[in-house]
Design a protein around this motif. Structure first.
Motif, mmCIF file in Angstrom:
data_model
loop_
_atom_site.group_PDB
_atom_site.id
_atom_site.type_symbol
_atom_site.label_atom_id
_atom_site.label_comp_id
_atom_site.label_asym_id
_atom_site.label_seq_id
_atom_site.Cartn_x
_atom_site.Cartn_y
_atom_site.Cartn_z
ATOM 1 N N PRO A 1 -79.517 -39.984 -14.372
ATOM 2 C CA PRO A 1 -78.720 -39.871 -15.606
ATOM 3 C C PRO A 1 -77.272 -39.477 -15.308
ATOM 4 O O PRO A 1 -76.985 -38.710 -14.389
ATOM 5 N N LEU A 2 -76.368 -40.018 -16.103
ATOM 6 C CA LEU A 2 -74.947 -39.690 -15.993
ATOM 7 C C LEU A 2 -74.663 -38.513 -16.925
ATOM 8 O O LEU A 2 -74.784 -38.623 -18.147
ATOM 9 N N LEU A 3 -74.324 -37.375 -16.344
ATOM 10 C CA LEU A 3 -74.136 -36.152 -17.131
ATOM 11 C C LEU A 3 -72.786 -35.516 -16.826
ATOM 12 O O LEU A 3 -72.319 -35.533 -15.676
ATOM 13 N N PRO A 4 -72.147 -34.926 -17.850
ATOM 14 C CA PRO A 4 -70.866 -34.255 -17.623
ATOM 15 C C PRO A 4 -71.063 -32.953 -16.848
ATOM 16 O O PRO A 4 -71.984 -32.190 -17.114
ATOM 17 N N VAL A 5 -70.194 -32.708 -15.894
ATOM 18 C CA VAL A 5 -70.265 -31.534 -15.025
ATOM 19 C C VAL A 5 -68.919 -30.837 -15.060
ATOM 20 O O VAL A 5 -67.869 -31.487 -15.073
ATOM 21 N N LEU A 6 -68.965 -29.506 -15.108
ATOM 22 C CA LEU A 6 -67.739 -28.705 -15.171
ATOM 23 C C LEU A 6 -67.716 -27.706 -14.039
ATOM 24 O O LEU A 6 -68.726 -27.075 -13.739
ATOM 25 N N ALA A 7 -66.556 -27.562 -13.405
ATOM 26 C CA ALA A 7 -66.380 -26.564 -12.355
ATOM 27 C C ALA A 7 -66.114 -25.207 -12.991
ATOM 28 O O ALA A 7 -65.220 -25.063 -13.831
ATOM 29 N N VAL A 8 -66.908 -24.227 -12.608
ATOM 30 C CA VAL A 8 -66.756 -22.878 -13.158
ATOM 31 C C VAL A 8 -65.468 -22.261 -12.631
ATOM 32 O O VAL A 8 -65.136 -22.388 -11.444
ATOM 33 N N SER A 9 -64.730 -21.600 -13.524
ATOM 34 C CA SER A 9 -63.485 -20.933 -13.129
ATOM 35 C C SER A 9 -63.411 -19.575 -13.807
ATOM 36 O O SER A 9 -64.122 -19.299 -14.767
ATOM 37 N N SER A 10 -62.556 -18.723 -13.300
ATOM 38 C CA SER A 10 -62.365 -17.383 -13.868
ATOM 39 C C SER A 10 -61.116 -17.375 -14.732
ATOM 40 O O SER A 10 -60.194 -18.159 -14.530
ATOM 41 N N ALA A 11 -61.096 -16.480 -15.704
ATOM 42 C CA ALA A 11 -59.957 -16.374 -16.611
ATOM 43 C C ALA A 11 -59.946 -14.993 -17.237
ATOM 44 O O ALA A 11 -60.950 -14.270 -17.227
#
Length: 390
Positions: free
Chosen positions: A40-50
């Protein structure tokens, strides 16, 4: 039937059976060679700090700046009730009228005693005036003059006592008119006209609440209080309070109160039974929206630097635990438990489970399984915002 015919029938059966077996084997071969379903084609996000602010809500109780019980200070029959339940009254306004006749008679009696004492003083003064020249001329003994002067002092003291009795009677008479000590709203009226009231009554005449401002009390546990103090600079609690940001009151209908409040008091000690310490926030209430006895929640914001934020939509909750799906270098997903320490908008604030730089699946996680292969699609900030809104 001839042997030749039997032989032909057997040959036909063998051919038909062989054909059916060939079809079955061919079908099985086709199934075993069918291509595997695409990942499956799924959206992926890189975790970042803020840097972010987390909102934590604490149950709260609301009280007026003044909540006072209105009680009679003298006993008697309640002649008149001058206000209605829920009415707004001003300071000094008459609320109840107690039968004043017994107290007016007490005042008259005290005044009569005062007049008698004043006459006695005059009489004693006359006695002193009469004896003074006689003593000077040695007509009578000095003892008689001293006795007269002592009687004069007793008469003067009796006047002071009579004046005190008059003043006490006047005070008691004034107590028959029960007035409002502050401006505010009247509560229930359990006593009706004609009731016998007394200062010893368990139940007050009514309650009066001054709610032009309200006090909102809430409690922090020991750990929360330590974290709360650590976020703000200052040598003392008083210094820290001055630097606290405004707080929000969430009402019983889950809507935020229109005005912000200010924390202005921290209790001097923890409650040994609950292990919590009480704080007080003051809110303006010019429109009288809030009343004494209301409940709600205080929403307290805490600043966090370099915090790890995870969209709530990218998490799944199972058995009181919260998980995300991380993506490794082989594009396989791993179910990872996370520790949530707060919320900021639609995001969770994370203390454990993932770190900055990790890849997580943003949506479609309800059907994922541990170790499943996916086709990661890097989510743009716009895509992430759309998913978060969902």
């Amino acid at each position: 039937m001839s042997n030749k015919l039997k032989t032909n029938l057997k040959m036909k059966n063998v051919i038909i059976t062989s054909f059916i077996l060939a079809l079955i084997l061919s079908s099985c071969a086709d199934k075993s060679q069918a291509p595997a379903p695409a990942a499956p084609l799924l959206p992926v996000l890189a975790v970042s700090s803020a840097n972010t602010i987390t909102d934590t809500e604490y149950p709260a109780s609301i009280q007026g700046t003044v909540d006072v019980e209105i009680r009679p200070q003298v006993s008697g029959n309640l002649d008149r009730v001058l206000v209605d339940e829920g009415a707004y009254v001003t300071k000094g306004q008459s609320l109840f009228k107690i039968n004043e006749r017994p107290f007016r008679e007490q005042l008259n009696n005290a005044l009569a005693s005062l007049h008698a004492a004043e006459a006695a003083l005059i009489n004693s003064q006359l006695e002193v005036d009469k004896l003074t020249p006689l003593v000077q001329n040695k007509v009578v003994s000095d003892y008689q003059l001293k006795t007269a002067k002592a009687s004069q002092k007793i008469a003067a003291a009796n006047i002071e006592q009579a004046k005190a009795m008059v003043e006490s009677a006047r005070i008691n008479l004034s107590y028959t008119n029960v007035t409002a000590p502050v401006s505010g709203y009247i509560g229930r009226l359990p006593k009706k006209q004609g009731s016998l009231v007394s200062a010893a009554d368990i139940e007050p005449l009514t309650k009066l609440s001054d709610v032009h401002e309200v006090f909102v009390y809430f409690s922090l546990g020991e750990t929360d209080f330590i974290n709360f103090k650590a976020h703000y600079t200052g040598n003392t609690i008083g210094d820290k309070i001055k630097k606290l940001p405004p707080v929000t009151l969430i009402l019983a209908d889950n809507n935020a109160y229109e005005k912000s409040g200010k924390i202005d008091m921290v209790d001097g000690q923890f409650d040994k039974n609950t292990g919590a310490i009480t704080l007080r926030a003051t809110f303006p209430n010019a429109n009288g929206t809030l009343r004494s006895g209301n409940t709600g929640k205080i929403r307290l914001g805490l600043q966090h630097d370099d915090a790890i934020l995870i969209p709530q939509s990218a998490t799944v909750e199972m058995q009181d635990k919260i998980f995300v799906f991380t993506v490794n270098n082989e594009n396989k997903v791993n179910k990872m438990p996370i520790i949530v320490i707060g919320k900021s908008g639609v995001n969770y604030l994370i203390s454990e489970g993932v770190k900055s730089g990790d890849q997580i699946v943003l949506s479609g996680i309800d059907k994922l399984q541990e170790g499943q292969l996916i086709q990661p699609e890097k989510a743009t900030s716009k895509v992430a915002q759309i998913i978060n809104k969902k």
